[in-house]
Scaffold this motif. Structure first.
Motif, PDB file in Angstrom:
ATOM      1  N   ILE A  93       0.845  -1.199   0.000  1.00  0.00           N
ATOM      2  CA  ILE A  93       0.000   0.000   0.000  1.00  0.00           C
ATOM      3  C   ILE A  93       0.877   1.244   0.000  1.00  0.00           C
ATOM      4  O   ILE A  93       0.638   2.201  -0.751  1.00  0.00           O
ATOM      5  CB  ILE A  93      -0.946  -0.007   1.213  1.00  0.00           C
ATOM      6  CG1 ILE A  93      -1.948  -1.160   1.107  1.00  0.00           C
ATOM      7  CG2 ILE A  93      -1.688   1.322   1.329  1.00  0.00           C
ATOM      8  CD1 ILE A  93      -2.839  -1.312   2.329  1.00  0.00           C
TER       9      ILE A  93
ATOM     10  N   SER B 178       2.608   1.567  -3.425  1.00  0.00           N
ATOM     11  CA  SER B 178       1.714   2.140  -4.437  1.00  0.00           C
ATOM     12  C   SER B 178       1.599   3.651  -4.275  1.00  0.00           C
ATOM     13  O   SER B 178       1.585   4.386  -5.266  1.00  0.00           O
ATOM     14  CB  SER B 178       0.323   1.500  -4.331  1.00  0.00           C
ATOM     15  OG  SER B 178       0.361   0.134  -4.634  1.00  0.00           O
TER      16      SER B 178
ATOM     17  N   LEU C 125      -3.679  -0.086  -7.348  1.00  0.00           N
ATOM     18  CA  LEU C 125      -3.829   0.803  -6.202  1.00  0.00           C
ATOM     19  C   LEU C 125      -3.224   2.170  -6.490  1.00  0.00           C
ATOM     20  O   LEU C 125      -3.764   3.211  -6.079  1.00  0.00           O
ATOM     21  CB  LEU C 125      -3.179   0.172  -4.970  1.00  0.00           C
ATOM     22  CG  LEU C 125      -3.411   0.885  -3.634  1.00  0.00           C
ATOM     23  CD1 LEU C 125      -4.888   1.089  -3.383  1.00  0.00           C
ATOM     24  CD2 LEU C 125      -2.782   0.069  -2.504  1.00  0.00           C
TER      25      LEU C 125
ATOM     26  N   SER D 236      -5.632   4.104  -8.427  1.00  0.00           N
ATOM     27  CA  SER D 236      -6.739   4.532  -7.566  1.00  0.00           C
ATOM     28  C   SER D 236      -6.398   5.837  -6.868  1.00  0.00           C
ATOM     29  O   SER D 236      -7.237   6.742  -6.772  1.00  0.00           O
ATOM     30  CB  SER D 236      -7.058   3.442  -6.535  1.00  0.00           C
ATOM     31  OG  SER D 236      -7.481   2.256  -7.156  1.00  0.00           O
TER      32      SER D 236
ATOM     33  N   ASP E 215      -8.020   3.946   1.034  1.00  0.00           N
ATOM     34  CA  ASP E 215      -6.586   3.651   0.948  1.00  0.00           C
ATOM     35  C   ASP E 215      -5.745   4.790   1.496  1.00  0.00           C
ATOM     36  O   ASP E 215      -4.621   4.570   1.960  1.00  0.00           O
ATOM     37  CB  ASP E 215      -6.204   3.371  -0.507  1.00  0.00           C
ATOM     38  CG  ASP E 215      -6.904   2.138  -1.048  1.00  0.00           C
ATOM     39  OD1 ASP E 215      -7.025   1.153  -0.302  1.00  0.00           O
ATOM     40  OD2 ASP E 215      -7.354   2.163  -2.210  1.00  0.00           O
TER      41      ASP E 215
ATOM     42  N   GLN F 142     -11.526  -4.279   2.307  1.00  0.00           N
ATOM     43  CA  GLN F 142     -11.748  -3.798   0.943  1.00  0.00           C
ATOM     44  C   GLN F 142     -13.123  -4.283   0.490  1.00  0.00           C
ATOM     45  O   GLN F 142     -13.322  -5.448   0.159  1.00  0.00           O
ATOM     46  CB  GLN F 142     -10.670  -4.308  -0.014  1.00  0.00           C
ATOM     47  CG  GLN F 142     -10.775  -3.722  -1.414  1.00  0.00           C
ATOM     48  CD  GLN F 142      -9.621  -4.149  -2.306  1.00  0.00           C
ATOM     49  OE1 GLN F 142      -8.741  -4.897  -1.900  1.00  0.00           O
ATOM     50  NE2 GLN F 142      -9.622  -3.678  -3.540  1.00  0.00           N
TER      51      GLN F 142
ATOM     52  N   PRO G 223     -10.912  -2.207  -6.838  1.00  0.00           N
ATOM     53  CA  PRO G 223     -10.548  -0.843  -7.266  1.00  0.00           C
ATOM     54  C   PRO G 223     -10.944  -0.529  -8.697  1.00  0.00           C
ATOM     55  O   PRO G 223     -11.226   0.619  -9.030  1.00  0.00           O
ATOM     56  CB  PRO G 223      -9.027  -0.815  -7.079  1.00  0.00           C
ATOM     57  CG  PRO G 223      -8.604  -2.252  -7.135  1.00  0.00           C
ATOM     58  CD  PRO G 223      -9.733  -3.033  -6.534  1.00  0.00           C
TER      59      PRO G 223
END
Length: 723
Positions: A280, A283, A330, A333, A423, A456, A460
C-alpha cells in the motif's frame, strides 16, 4: 346553429377560466413554498445518490451510469441556484427559508467522492469560488431579512463549518488543475532528480534498501523563528538554486523505512506475509512519481533504471505479475482520487482532523437543533407566516426540514465511513505506525490497523477487457435520428461499424504474458516481431508487422486471428490460455482503435480515418454475407486467390490463410498469436498523452492505462518503426 356556437364559446371560456385559476393557484405563496420544499428535498436526495454511487464510475465502464452521474452532478448545481433564487425573491415570510438555504450551500460543496466530473472542471476553480461568493451573499441577505433569533444563532453555530466544505472543494479543484499539480509535485521532482545517487552500489529491491522513495511527509506547525528563517532563506535564493529542498528527516517516511520497520504488523513472518500492507505504501510512493508526468516534470534515466529493477524484483517473486498489477491498480486509484475527489485535501496534515470535527459537531448539533429550536419555533411562529398544512400536529415545513437534516446526516456518515476505510487512511495509519514505537508495541493498535488495512469492500477497478469484433460489427449502422450532423454538437458520435461486443474477464492468464514479453526483450519494445523471431516465424509473418500505421497492423492481425479462430477452433477454449490471450487481446486492441484511438500510437484522427476505410472495405468485400461462417469463407477465398495487397481486409485474409497453411499443430499457432498480441499490447502502451489516460480513469479505466503506468515507471519508450 347559434346555440351550438354559444355552447362552444362557453366551453372555451370555461377552459380558459379553469386554466387561469390553476395558474393563479400556482402563484400563491403556499404553492411557491411547496415548490421550494420539493426542490430542497430533491437536491438533498441527489446529493445522497452522488455520494453513494460517485466512486462507481471508476469501477464500472458503463456509459449509462456515467450519464446518470453527470446528470445528477450538473442538475443539482442548477437546482441549487434556482432554489436560492426562489428563496431570495419570495414575497412571503417563513422562518425556515434561511435553514434550507444554508443546507443548499452545504450541498453546493458537493460530495467528497465526486468533486468534479471531468478534468476540464478543475481548471475552472476560480469560477466555482466566485459562484460561492455570490450565493453566500444571497443567503446572508436572506438571513438578515428573516431576522436573527436565538434558535437561528444555535443553528448557525452548527453550520459554522459550512464554508470549509466549499473551500475544501475549491482547494481540491485548484490542486488538480495544471498549476496546482506543478506546485505540489515540485519538491518531489527536485528530490527525485538526485535520489538515485544516494544508493549507488548499495541497492537491494528485495529489502528495498536504497529506495528512499517518499511515502509521506508529516508536516508540523512551524514556530515563529522557523517561519522567519524560512523567509530569510527564500530571500537569499538566487539562480541557479531553483530547487525546492526536501530533506529526509524523522518526519519523512520512505519505502526503505517501511521495509525496515520491525513492528510485527509489517514483518513478513508476522502480520504481512503477503506484503499487501507494505505494498500500500509502495503504491502511494509510485503514485507520487507517476503524478510528475501530469506536471511537466521528468525523471532521469538512472532514476528510471532504478525503478525498473524494482519492477523486475516484483515479477521475480513467484506469481509476481499479480503483485505488480495489484500495486499498479492501487497506484491508479490514488491518481483517480487526486483528480476527481476531495481526498487529496481531506488527507492533508490537518484536513482529516477538520473532517472529524465536522462529524462531531454534526452528531451533537443536529439532535440539539431538532430538540431545542423547533419547539421554540412552533410556539413563536408569526400569525402572518406562510406555512403548509399540518399532519398529526406537525407542520409540513418541520417534516421537510427534518428530512433534509436526516439525509445530510446520512450523507456525512457514509462519507466518513468511506474515508475511514479508504486507501488514504491506510497510508496514514501505516506511516504513523512506522514512526511511532508505542504503536509497534501495542497489540490492540496492530490489530486495529491490520483490520482497517485489509478491509476492501469493492474492487478498485472493473478488471475487464472491452471487446470489439470487426467481422461481427462492420455492418452495424447507428440510428440516424440519434447520431447525425446535428447531434454531433451535443454527444460523442457513433460511426458506422462501432458496436461493442461483450467484455471479457481480465484473467491471470491475460496478465502474465505482458511481463514475460518485457523480460524476454529486456525492457525494449518491439512491434511483435520479437515474438515471431522466438517462434521462428519471422520469415513468413513479419511483413504484417511493417505496415504504414499501427491501426493497420492491429486490424490485419485481428482479421487473421478471427479467421484462425473459426477455422482451427480449440476443443476446450476455457482451458487453453493461449487461445484466451490471443482472442481477448485481439478484440481489445481493435476496441481501442474503434472507440479510444487517443490511447494508441497513431494520431487519433488518422486512426479514425483508417478505421472508417476498413469499414467501407468490409462492407464492399463481404456484401451479401449474413453470417460469420459466410464471411469467413469469403475471406478465405479472397486470401487464396487475390494478389492485391493494398487493402487491410485483403491483407488480413492473406495473413489468415498463411496461419492456416502452417504445418504445425493449431496449439503452436495459438502460442505464436498469444505472444504476438501480448508484445503488441505492450508496444502500444507508452504514450505522451497523459491527459487521455487520466480522463479514462473516470470511465472505468482501461487495461492499457495499467500497462502505461508500468512502462512509465521503467522509462520504457517506443522506438519508431524502421521501414
Amino acid at each position: 346553429m347559434r346555440d351550438l356556437q354559444r355552447l362552444q364559446v362557453g366551453a372555451v371560456n370555461k377552459t380558459l377560466s379553469e386554466a387561469t385559476a390553476v395558474t393563479k393557484s400556482l402563484r400563491t405563496p403556499k404553492a411557491r413554498l411547496a415548490k421550494i420544499e420539493v426542490l430542497a428535498c430533491v437536491i438533498a436526495f441527489l446529493l445522497m445518490l452522488l455520494t453513494i454511487f460517485g466512486s462507481s464510475r471508476r469501477r464500472r465502464n458503463n456509459q449509462k451510469l456515467r450519464i446518470l452521474l453527470w446528470a445528477i452532478y450538473t442538475l443539482s448545481s442548477y437546482l441549487i441556484i434556482y432554489t436560492l433564487g426562489l428563496m431570495t425573491e419570495a414575497s412571503f415570510r417563513n422562518k425556515l427559508l434561511p435553514v434550507w438555504a444554508i443546507f443548499l450551500m452545504i450541498f453546493f460543496g458537493s460530495s467528497d467522492s465526486y468533486s468534479v466530473h471531468s478534468l476540464e472542471d478543475c481548471e475552472r476553480w476560480k469560477n466555482y469560488v466566485w459562484q460561492y461568493v455570490i450565493k453566500i451573499t444571497g443567503v446572508s441577505f436572506l438571513l438578515v431579512m428573516s431576522g436573527i433569533t436565538l434558535p437561528m444563532i444555535s443553528f448557525l453555530i452548527l453550520c459554522s463549518l459550512v464554508p470549509l466544505k466549499v473551500i475544501r472543494r475549491a482547494a481540491s479543484l485548484k490542486i488538480a488543475s495544471g498549476y496546482g499539480r506543478q506546485t505540489i509535485t515540485k519538491s518531489i521532482a527536485d528530490y527525485m532528480s538526485s535520489e538515485y545517487q544516494s544508493s549507488e552500489g548499495d541497492l537491494d529491491p528485495s529489502q528495498m534498501r536504497g529506495y528512499k522513495y517518499v511515502v509521506k511527509v508529516e508536516k508540523t506547525c512551524p514556530t515563529s523563528l522557523q517561519k522567519f528563517k524560512k523567509r530569510e532563506a527564500a530571500a537569499r535564493w538566487e539562480a541557479p538554486n531553483y530547487r525546492k529542498p526536501l530533506e529526509i528527516t524523522d518526519n519523512v517516511v520512505t519505502i526503505e523505512r517501511v521495509w525496515k520497520c520491525q513492528g510485527w504488523l509489517l514483518r513478513p513472518e508476522g502480520g504481512d506475509k503477503d506484503n499487501k500492507l507494505k505494498d500500500i505504501c509502495l503504491s502511494f510512493s509510485l503514485y507520487k512519481l507517476l503524478r510528475l508526468r501530469f506536471s511537466g516534470y521528468s525523471l532521469t534515466k538512472p532514476a528510471h533504471e532504478k525503478t525498473w529493477k524494482l519492477i523486475q524484483h516484483l515479477y521475480a517473486e513467484g506469481s509476481g505479475y499479480e503483485r505488480a498489477f495489484r500495486v499498479i491498480e492501487l497506484e491508479l486509484s490514488f491518481l483517480y482520487d487526486s483528480f476527481y475527489t476531495k481526498y487529496l485535501t481531506i488527507f492533508q496534515t490537518f484536513g482529516w482532523r477538520i473532517k472529524v470535527i465536522e462529524l462531531l459537531l454534526l452528531v451533537i448539533g443536529v439532535p440539539v437543533t431538532i430538540g431545542l429550536c423547533f419547539p421554540w419555533y412552533d410556539s413563536n411562529r408569526p400569525q402572518d407566516e406562510v406555512q403548509l398544512a399540518t399532519t398529526g400536529g406537525l407542520s409540513i415545513d418541520f417534516l421537510v426540514t427534518v428530512l433534509i437534516l436526516l439525509i445530510f446526516v446520512c450523507v456525512e456518515l457514509v462519507q466518513c465511513f468511506f474515508m475511514a476505510i479508504s486507501d488514504w487512511t491506510k497510508v496514514i495509519l501505516l506511516c504513523k505506525y512506522v514512526r511511532t514505537n508505542s504503536w509497534q508495541e501495542s497489540k490492540l493498535m496492530e490489530k486495529l490497523i491490520g483490520l482497517i488495512c485489509r478491509t476492501q469492500l469493492l474492487e478498485p477497478w472493473e478488471r475487464k477487457l472491452q471487446q470489439y469484433s470487426l467481422l461481427e460489427s462492420y455492418a452495424h449502422t447507428p440510428p440516424r435520428w440519434q447520431y447525425n450532423v446535428f447531434t454531433d454538437l451535443f454527444m460523442d458520435p457513433i460511426r458506422d461499424g462501432q458496436r461493442q461486443s461483450e467484455p471479457a474477464k481480465l484473467s491471470p492468464d491475460v496478465k502474465k504474458p505482458f511481463f514475460r514479453s518485457l523480460m524476454s526483450n529486456s525492457g525494449a519494445l518491439q512491434n511483435g516481431e520479437a515474438s515471431l523471431i522466438r517462434n521462428e516465424m519471422e520469415h513468413e509473418l513479419s511483413w504484417a508487422c511493417k505496415l504504414e500505421t499501427q491501426t493497420q497492423v492491429i486490424f490485419v492481425w485481428h482479421i487473421a486471428t478471427a479467421i484462425f479462430e473459426h477455422e482451427a477452433p480449440i476443443s476446450d477454449p476455457t482451458s487453453d490460455s493461449n487461445f484466451r490471450v490471443a482472442t481477448n487481446l485481439s478484440k481489445y486492441l481493435a476496441y481501442l482503435v474503434a472507440f479510444y484511438p487517443k490511447l494508441l500510437p497513431d494520431h487519433s484522427y488518422d486512426s479514425e480515418y483508417v478505421f472508417d476505410g476498413i469499414i467501407i472495405e468490409a462492407r464492399r468485400l463481404l456484401k451479401g454475407c449474413k453470417t460469420i461462417e459466410e464471411r469467413i469463407r469469403k475471406l478465405n477465398r479472397i486470401g487464396k486467390t487475390t494478389n492485391d495487397t493494398s487493402k487491410v481486409m485483403i491483407q488480413g485474409a492473406q495473413l489468415g490463410q498463411q496461419l492456416l497453411d502452417v504445418e504445425n499443430e493449431p496449439n503452436f499457432i495459438w502460442k505464436v498469436l498469444a505472444e504476438f498480441w501480448a508484445e503488441l499490447t505492450v508496444y502500444v502502451a507508452p504514450s505522451n498523452n497523459e491527459t487521455a489516460h487520466a480522463q479514462h480513469l473516470a470511465r472505468g479505466g482501461e487495461f492499457v492505462t495499467h500497462l502505461w503506468a508500468l512502462v512509465s515507471h521503467a522509462g520504457i519508450e517506443r522506438e519508431p518503426l524502421i521501414e
